[in-house]
Design a protein around this motif. Structure first.
Motif, PDB file in Angstrom:
ATOM      1  N   VAL A 153       3.889  -1.424  -0.836  1.00  0.00           N
ATOM      2  CA  VAL A 153       2.621  -2.157  -0.773  1.00  0.00           C
ATOM      3  C   VAL A 153       2.658  -3.245  -1.842  1.00  0.00           C
ATOM      4  O   VAL A 153       2.832  -2.946  -3.026  1.00  0.00           O
ATOM      5  CB  VAL A 153       1.423  -1.219  -1.002  1.00  0.00           C
ATOM      6  N   LEU A 154       2.531  -4.484  -1.432  1.00  0.00           N
ATOM      7  CA  LEU A 154       2.636  -5.615  -2.340  1.00  0.00           C
ATOM      8  C   LEU A 154       1.295  -6.330  -2.379  1.00  0.00           C
ATOM      9  O   LEU A 154       0.916  -7.026  -1.429  1.00  0.00           O
ATOM     10  CB  LEU A 154       3.748  -6.550  -1.864  1.00  0.00           C
ATOM     11  N   LYS A 155       0.581  -6.124  -3.493  1.00  0.00           N
ATOM     12  CA  LYS A 155      -0.745  -6.731  -3.622  1.00  0.00           C
ATOM     13  C   LYS A 155      -0.639  -8.052  -4.364  1.00  0.00           C
ATOM     14  O   LYS A 155       0.281  -8.263  -5.152  1.00  0.00           O
ATOM     15  CB  LYS A 155      -1.677  -5.769  -4.359  1.00  0.00           C
ATOM     16  N   GLY A 156      -1.571  -8.941  -4.108  1.00  0.00           N
ATOM     17  CA  GLY A 156      -1.564 -10.248  -4.777  1.00  0.00           C
ATOM     18  C   GLY A 156      -0.391 -11.116  -4.359  1.00  0.00           C
ATOM     19  O   GLY A 156       0.121 -11.914  -5.149  1.00  0.00           O
ATOM     20  N   ALA A 157       0.059 -10.951  -3.116  1.00  0.00           N
ATOM     21  CA  ALA A 157       1.191 -11.723  -2.617  1.00  0.00           C
ATOM     22  C   ALA A 157       0.743 -13.127  -2.220  1.00  0.00           C
ATOM     23  O   ALA A 157      -0.193 -13.277  -1.436  1.00  0.00           O
ATOM     24  CB  ALA A 157       1.806 -11.013  -1.415  1.00  0.00           C
ATOM     25  N   THR A 158       1.405 -14.129  -2.782  1.00  0.00           N
ATOM     26  CA  THR A 158       1.067 -15.520  -2.456  1.00  0.00           C
ATOM     27  C   THR A 158       2.030 -16.034  -1.392  1.00  0.00           C
ATOM     28  O   THR A 158       3.240 -16.103  -1.613  1.00  0.00           O
ATOM     29  CB  THR A 158       1.160 -16.411  -3.712  1.00  0.00           C
ATOM     30  N   VAL A 159       1.468 -16.386  -0.271  1.00  0.00           N
ATOM     31  CA  VAL A 159       2.292 -16.843   0.854  1.00  0.00           C
ATOM     32  C   VAL A 159       2.921 -18.191   0.516  1.00  0.00           C
ATOM     33  O   VAL A 159       2.259 -19.104   0.028  1.00  0.00           O
ATOM     34  CB  VAL A 159       1.431 -16.968   2.128  1.00  0.00           C
ATOM     35  N   THR A 160       4.248 -18.296   0.764  1.00  0.00           N
ATOM     36  CA  THR A 160       4.937 -19.576   0.546  1.00  0.00           C
ATOM     37  C   THR A 160       5.383 -20.211   1.864  1.00  0.00           C
ATOM     38  O   THR A 160       5.557 -21.423   1.941  1.00  0.00           O
ATOM     39  CB  THR A 160       6.165 -19.392  -0.358  1.00  0.00           C
ATOM     40  N   GLU A 173      -2.196 -18.796   0.549  1.00  0.00           N
ATOM     41  CA  GLU A 173      -3.120 -17.662   0.692  1.00  0.00           C
ATOM     42  C   GLU A 173      -2.603 -16.467  -0.095  1.00  0.00           C
ATOM     43  O   GLU A 173      -1.391 -16.241  -0.174  1.00  0.00           O
ATOM     44  CB  GLU A 173      -3.252 -17.253   2.162  1.00  0.00           C
ATOM     45  N   VAL A 174      -3.542 -15.698  -0.641  1.00  0.00           N
ATOM     46  CA  VAL A 174      -3.169 -14.475  -1.368  1.00  0.00           C
ATOM     47  C   VAL A 174      -3.535 -13.282  -0.492  1.00  0.00           C
ATOM     48  O   VAL A 174      -4.690 -13.136  -0.078  1.00  0.00           O
ATOM     49  CB  VAL A 174      -3.887 -14.398  -2.728  1.00  0.00           C
ATOM     50  N   ILE A 175      -2.559 -12.462  -0.200  1.00  0.00           N
ATOM     51  CA  ILE A 175      -2.727 -11.364   0.756  1.00  0.00           C
ATOM     52  C   ILE A 175      -2.113 -10.082   0.208  1.00  0.00           C
ATOM     53  O   ILE A 175      -1.477 -10.084  -0.858  1.00  0.00           O
ATOM     54  CB  ILE A 175      -2.065 -11.699   2.115  1.00  0.00           C
ATOM     55  N   THR A 176      -2.305  -9.005   0.944  1.00  0.00           N
ATOM     56  CA  THR A 176      -1.604  -7.750   0.654  1.00  0.00           C
ATOM     57  C   THR A 176      -0.621  -7.485   1.792  1.00  0.00           C
ATOM     58  O   THR A 176      -0.971  -7.634   2.964  1.00  0.00           O
ATOM     59  CB  THR A 176      -2.592  -6.577   0.550  1.00  0.00           C
ATOM     60  N   VAL A 177       0.586  -7.108   1.404  1.00  0.00           N
ATOM     61  CA  VAL A 177       1.639  -6.900   2.403  1.00  0.00           C
ATOM     62  C   VAL A 177       2.110  -5.447   2.367  1.00  0.00           C
ATOM     63  O   VAL A 177       2.403  -4.914   1.290  1.00  0.00           O
ATOM     64  CB  VAL A 177       2.848  -7.828   2.142  1.00  0.00           C
TER      65      VAL A 177
END
Lengths: 277, 132
Positions: B37-44, B93-97
């Motif tokens: 679980v990767l929180k605070g993921a910034t989409v590139t 966008e900042v998402i959770t993956v």
């Protein structure tokens, strides 16, 4: 390397047994442990649509929906030359060692366009023939229906050159079966994702039978004496007439596929994990 | 910025095991027994393409270093049925993956699902998604 593919093949076979319904041409049934999270595709929604009335005569016009993949047919019997060519073809777009043309979105060629990603198909009547269109890669094949013969002396000096999708002629067999004969396909292409080879002299017969208004059945038979000891059925498929007559755009774009390979498939390390060096 | 193997900043969540599904692309490379679980993921980058869609994103590890990740998902045809589109997620966008990572430990994997900032959940197709 071949051992790896033999192992992959065994895994594939096991997976197919376990999840054969994922490839089935009718509405999949839920397997133990499977989560029912995927909405049905247009094709799956059409599974119980019924015949819709009788098939019109000599008419396949319009858009048809198919399953993701057809059913492969017979296991072909290779000649020695066919064996040697087959060994050179390394399937699996996830492998760093694969030379599958699909890996970089090279043209599928024919008959791979009928054995790979078969979710959409369309027919259009033209003055002297029928155009068969394949949704994946927006492939366009002209089938001459004016009585001309297939070209001869293909791939020889002075003869016609081979092509990605070859040369096709067709005729009606009865009221509802379109028979298409194709030859002259560039031998760089594969018959299917498993890597079966062919020569430019390969002869392919497609039989499209419209059994009622909504249902179309396809059998693809290959005769290539250079590569196979006898003709064989490469694939069968079933299509449904699309109610909305709309297709999706499905393109495999070379730059995106190469980006995918370098960003995902190769770093993911499938070859390392299965022991392929 | 650098790549790192999975480290302590990754919270490992066990998910239900289920029978692997066959699809036209394999899942051999990934550890599908558990999702990271990767929180605070910034989409590139988000590539809506065939044969597979994929997402690239950055996540800070517990030392504040930015680590590059990439996760693949189903084809546009299969994801479209699940509510995704070419414009579902944008760079920045900042998402959770939730993702099944490569067994090599490299920071690539198969998406299970992503959760957008507004709470929208976008699930991967059958090869990636399992109910938590």
């Amino acid at each position: 390397m071949r051992n790896c593919f033999a192992a992959s093949g065994a895994i594939l076979a096991a997976a197919l047994i376990v999840s054969s319904s994922a490839l089935a041409q009718d509405t999949p049934t839920r397997r133990p442990g499977q989560v029912d999270q995927r909405p049905p595709s247009v094709y799956e929604k059409m599974a119980n649509a019924g015949p819709g009335g009788p098939a019109p005569i000599h008419d396949l016009n319009g858009f048809w929906n198919g399953p993701l993949e057809p059913k492969f047919g017979d296991t072909p019997s290779l000649t020695p030359l066919g064996q040697s060519k087959f060994k050179l073809n390394i399937p699996d777009p996830f492998s760093a060692h694969s030379n599958d043309p699909w890996r970089t979105c090279d043209p599928l060629g024919f008959p791979r366009s009928a054995t790979n990603e078969t979710r959409g198909l369309a027919f259009a009547q033209m003055p002297q023939g029928i155009v068969i269109m394949t949704q994946y890669q927006k492939i366009w094949r002209m089938v001459w229906m004016d009585g001309r013969e297939l070209p001869k002396n293909l791939g020889t000096r002075g003869g016609p050159s081979s092509r990605w999708y070859g040369y096709s002629v067709g005729h009606w067999d009865g009221d509802n079966t379109l028979v298409v004969e194709t030859t002259g396909v560039d031998d760089k292409t594969w018959i299917d994702r498993r890597g079966y080879p062919h020569s430019v002299d390969m002869h392919v017969e497609e039989r499209y039978t419209r059994i009622d208004r909504n249902d179309l059945e396809l059998t693809v038979t290959i005769d290539d004496a250079k590569m196979y000891t006898k003709p064989f059925v490469a694939a069968t498929n079933k299509f449904k007439f699309t109610p909305q007559q709309q297709e999706d755009e499905q393109l495999c774009v070379p730059s995106e596929a190469i980006d995918y390979l370098n960003t995902i498939a190769i770093p993911a390390g499938q070859d390392e994990i299965v022991g392929q060096k | 910025m650098r790549r790192r193997s999975v480290s302590s900043f990754v919270y490992v969540a066990s998910l239900l095991l289920s029978i692997p599904l066959f699809a036209h692309h394999g899942n051999t490379a990934y550890d599908t027994s558990k999702a990271v679980v990767l929180k605070g993921a910034t989409v590139t980058k988000f590539v809506w393409g065939n044969p597979h869609t994929f997402l690239m994103f950055d996540v800070k590890d517990d030392k504040g270093n930015v680590v590059h990740w990439a996760g693949e998902a189903g084809s546009p045809s299969s994801l479209g049925l699940l509510g995704w589109s070419k414009d579902s997620v944008q760079p920045g966008e900042v998402i959770t993956v939730y993702m099944y990572q490569s067994k090599t430990g490299r920071t690539v994997g198969r998406l299970n699902r992503i959760v957008l900032a507004d709470g929208t959940v976008l699930k991967d197709s059958a090869l990636g998604y399992r109910e938590p």
